[in-house]
Design an enzyme around this catalytic site. Structure first.
Site, PDB file in Angstrom:
ATOM      1  N   HIS A   1     -13.636   9.830  -3.484  1.00 38.55           N
ATOM      2  CA  HIS A   1     -12.197   9.540  -3.474  1.00 38.55           C
ATOM      3  C   HIS A   1     -11.630   9.380  -4.882  1.00 38.55           C
ATOM      4  CE1 HIS A   1     -11.541   8.736   0.906  1.00 38.55           C
ATOM      5  NE2 HIS A   1     -12.854   8.751   0.838  1.00 38.55           N
TER       6      HIS A   1
ATOM      7  N   ASP B   1      -6.150   8.690 -11.660  1.00 39.37           N
ATOM      8  CA  ASP B   1      -6.217   8.305 -10.254  1.00 39.37           C
ATOM      9  C   ASP B   1      -6.730   9.497  -9.459  1.00 39.37           C
ATOM     10  OD1 ASP B   1      -5.814   6.601  -8.075  1.00 39.37           O
ATOM     11  OD2 ASP B   1      -3.774   6.071  -8.683  1.00 39.37           O
TER      12      ASP B   1
HETATM   13  P1  ADQ Z   1      -6.841   3.081  -4.457  1.00 42.40           P
HETATM   14  O1  ADQ Z   1      -7.255   3.014  -5.870  1.00 42.40           O
HETATM   15  O2  ADQ Z   1      -6.963   1.828  -3.693  1.00 42.40           O
HETATM   16  O3  ADQ Z   1      -7.606   4.240  -3.655  1.00 42.40           O
HETATM   17  P2  ADQ Z   1      -4.152   4.260  -3.659  1.00 42.40           P
HETATM   18  O4  ADQ Z   1      -4.449   5.662  -3.307  1.00 42.40           O
HETATM   19  O5  ADQ Z   1      -2.880   4.099  -4.402  1.00 42.40           O
HETATM   20  O6  ADQ Z   1      -5.279   3.562  -4.540  1.00 42.40           O
HETATM   21  O7  ADQ Z   1      -4.069   3.415  -2.344  1.00 42.40           O
HETATM   22  C1  ADQ Z   1      -3.611   2.098  -2.344  1.00 42.40           C
HETATM   23  C2  ADQ Z   1      -3.241   1.707  -0.916  1.00 42.40           C
HETATM   24  O8  ADQ Z   1      -3.059   0.303  -0.904  1.00 42.40           O
HETATM   25  C3  ADQ Z   1      -1.957   2.342  -0.433  1.00 42.40           C
HETATM   26  O9  ADQ Z   1      -2.117   2.771   0.891  1.00 42.40           O
HETATM   27  C4  ADQ Z   1      -0.926   1.190  -0.522  1.00 42.40           C
HETATM   28  O10 ADQ Z   1       0.067   1.223   0.454  1.00 42.40           O
HETATM   29  C5  ADQ Z   1      -1.806  -0.016  -0.325  1.00 42.40           C
HETATM   30  N1  ADQ Z   1      -1.218  -1.182  -1.022  1.00 42.40           N
HETATM   31  C6  ADQ Z   1      -0.872  -1.275  -2.317  1.00 42.40           C
HETATM   32  N2  ADQ Z   1      -0.325  -2.466  -2.578  1.00 42.40           N
HETATM   33  C7  ADQ Z   1      -0.338  -3.145  -1.435  1.00 42.40           C
HETATM   34  C8  ADQ Z   1       0.089  -4.466  -1.048  1.00 42.40           C
HETATM   35  N3  ADQ Z   1       0.643  -5.325  -1.917  1.00 42.40           N
HETATM   36  N4  ADQ Z   1      -0.099  -4.821   0.224  1.00 42.40           N
HETATM   37  C9  ADQ Z   1      -0.661  -3.979   1.104  1.00 42.40           C
HETATM   38  N5  ADQ Z   1      -1.079  -2.737   0.799  1.00 42.40           N
HETATM   39  C10 ADQ Z   1      -0.911  -2.327  -0.442  1.00 42.40           C
HETATM   40  C11 ADQ Z   1      -8.696   5.130  -3.902  1.00 42.40           C
HETATM   41  C12 ADQ Z   1      -8.486   6.042  -5.102  1.00 42.40           C
HETATM   42  C13 ADQ Z   1      -7.175   6.797  -4.952  1.00 42.40           C
HETATM   43  C14 ADQ Z   1      -7.152   7.559  -3.628  1.00 42.40           C
HETATM   44  C15 ADQ Z   1      -7.557   6.684  -2.473  1.00 42.40           C
HETATM   45  C16 ADQ Z   1      -7.775   7.481  -1.194  1.00 42.40           C
HETATM   46  O11 ADQ Z   1      -8.488   5.303  -6.320  1.00 42.40           O
HETATM   47  O12 ADQ Z   1      -6.975   7.686  -6.033  1.00 42.40           O
HETATM   48  O13 ADQ Z   1      -5.852   8.052  -3.390  1.00 42.40           O
HETATM   49  O14 ADQ Z   1      -8.763   5.978  -2.746  1.00 42.40           O
HETATM   50  O15 ADQ Z   1      -8.676   8.514  -1.386  1.00 42.40           O
END
Ligand code: ADQ
Length: 478
Positions: A156, A364
């Site tokens: 991921h 990312d």
């Molecule tokens: P993450 O690094 O965790 O994922 P991201 O893809 O942005 O990053 O996902 C974050 C998730 O957390 C989103 O669904 C968002 O809605 C949720 N979130 C953020 N802040 C929040 C809050 N305050 N309360 C509740 N939920 C919140 C890793 C990789 C990414 C990749 C994903 C999926 O680092 O690049 O996109 O996996 O493969």
């Protein structure tokens, strides 16, 4: 079967026995949640907490197989090797990776335990989908235990170029571990290319078009950009209570104000500090005024037992305090800072409220927040400022793309987005929404599983079924 670091289960819920699907703030659980919630599958993962934990019931149609971790193992495997060695190294070493020999031993032992748990419960010829950098050794270990299985691995996060990967003291084992899979999937094509180069260099492999030939086997590779449940987010953001909540947020923030929004896990890869610096300079230069503009920064707590994350939180909170102290007015802060988890409806309301969504990670794998924002904007408005270094940038070229390391460029792009004409915003948003409509989470699962199952058993069923979730569900005791 899915094998991932965490079970998709809420910690508290697990303790009192009432289990619910956990929508953790991490992207991985969110991505897989949508696919598996109605499918008879097994999910192998750590349930949080120490030791064996309670006996877990089936959640929906997903059987849970917990893997126990002691607190020493959490330190060595999760906080240590996964999140202090691999995570920073794979993200361009934006923070110095730490190499500690004893972490490696724990990482290997824990990966072996995950592989044994999967081997124990997988049906004959089952398809097993191993997730992410925490479990990079599992594909090889599982193949040795169960050569009958069809094994997929999906990374991921970014997979780095040889110049960085070569720093890893255990680079050969880590590379060989992933290559135990039949199909290694990445978010971007470049990562598959990096894997091929490394396999040639370190293992003497022959490589072809999306193939790596090594140890008498052929491993396939490819890019499968992950996505979100677009329909779910669109429906959520149109729900009357969410619309009402967005209206209240807008009222509370100031009806006439321009609202910038950022939503991140509190992580040094997300570029929060760079963004705050840019915003402070915009205030200092007078390009942005507290009376007409406000920044909402949501930063959900993450990996708080890792020292560098605690330090980052202190720095960010110090900077927010400084900016508010210097530029805020009574009842009118420059930045609203929220270090809390939100449920999906609250997030949808925030997305609806934003004039400019600022997603500026330094690196990312994908970034689901950018996609959630687009899916939530059925009004066709709102600007997305998006880092070139997020996987999502390759799919959303009509966003306001930016290099977050270029402070002046970041400031100019924020201003351009703030001042863009509605017609321009509509055209940009409409292109992004068209792309997402066809590239949602189901399309991702379909693409990956079709590529994984070369025998055609899974693929044969795909076109006959409305819901790709069922394709996975209907095949054997997988
Ligand atoms: P993450 O690094 O965790 O994922 P991201 O893809 O942005 O990053 O996902 C974050 C998730 O957390 C989103 O669904 C968002 O809605 C949720 N979130 C953020 N802040 C929040 C809050 N305050 N309360 C509740 N939920 C919140 C890793 C990789 C990414 C990749 C994903 C999926 O680092 O690049 O996109 O996996 O493969």
């Amino acid at each position: 079967m899915v094998v991932a670091n965490r079970l998709p289960l809420d910690d508290n819920a697990a303790r009192d026995g009432a289990c619910e699907w956990r929508r953790s703030p991490g992207g991985l659980t969110g991505a897989l949640h949508s696919i598996l919630q109605q499918a008879p599958a097994t999910w192998v993962g750590w349930g949080g907490g120490e030791g064996p934990g309670p006996r877990l019931p089936t959640v929906g149609s997903v059987r849970l197989r917990p893997v126990a971790l002691s607190s020493d193992e959490q330190r060595g495997y999760y906080e240590g090797f996964a999140n202090s060695t691999l995570w920073p190294l794979y993200h361009d070493a934006v923070q110095q990776p730490v190499f500690q020999r004893e972490w490696w031993e724990t990482y290997r032992a824990v990966n072996q335990r995950f592989a044994e748990a999967a081997a124990e419960v997988a049906g004959r010829h089952a398809a097993v989908w191993v997730q992410d950098y925490h479990l990079q050794l599992v594909p090889r270990m599982l193949r040795e235990l169960r050569p009958d299985l069809l094994i997929g691995f999906f990374m991921h996060i970014p997979f780095p170029p040889p110049e960085l990967f070569m720093q890893l003291p255990r680079r050969v084992e880590l590379l060989d571990g992933m290559l135990g899979a039949d199909l290694v999937g990445f978010q971007r094509e470049q990562a598959a290319h990096n894997l091929a180069q490394l396999a040639q260099k370190l293992l003497g492999a022959q490589t072809g078009d999306h193939t790596v030939h090594v140890g008498g086997r052929t491993v396939r590779t490819g890019a499968f950009p992950v996505s979100i449940d677009v329909a779910e987010m669109a429906a959520l953001s149109a729900r009357p209570d969410v619309v009402a909540h967005a209206g209240k947020l807008r009222h509370d923030l100031g009806e006439s104000k321009r609202v910038l929004l950022s939503v991140d896990r509190l992580d040094y890869t997300k570029g929060i500090e760079h963004r705050l610096t840019a915003y402070r300079e915009l205030l200092r230069d007078g390009h942005v005024k507290v009376r007409d503009t406000v920044l909402v920064q949501v930063a959900v707590p993450s990996r708080e037992r890792v020292e560098s994350y605690r330090d980052l939180r202190d720095r960010i909170e110090g900077e927010v305090g400084r900016i508010n102290g210097e530029y805020g007015r009574v009842g009118e802060p420059a930045i609203h800072y929220l270090n809390q988890p939100f449920d999906r409806a609250q997030l949808a309301a925030l997305y609806r409220t934003a004039d400019v969504m600022v997603v500026t990670p330094l690196r990312d794998g994908m970034n689901l927040v950018a996609k959630e924002f687009v899916a939530a904007r059925e009004d066709g408005l709102g600007a997305l400022v998006l880092s070139e270094f997020a996987g999502a940038a390759a799919e959303l070229p009509t966003a306001f793309l930016v290099n977050p390391h270029d402070l002046d460029g970041l400031k100019q792009t924020l201003l351009r987005a703030l001042e863009a004409e509605p017609a321009d915003l509509r055209a940009r948003m409409s292109a992004m929404r068209r792309h997402l409509a066809e590239h949602d989470i189901n399309a991702w699962a379909r693409a990956y599983l079709t590529a994984l199952d070369q025998t055609g058993r899974l693929a044969q069923r795909l076109p006959q079924l409305q819901d790709p979730i069922q394709d996975l569900a209907d095949s054997d005791p997988r």
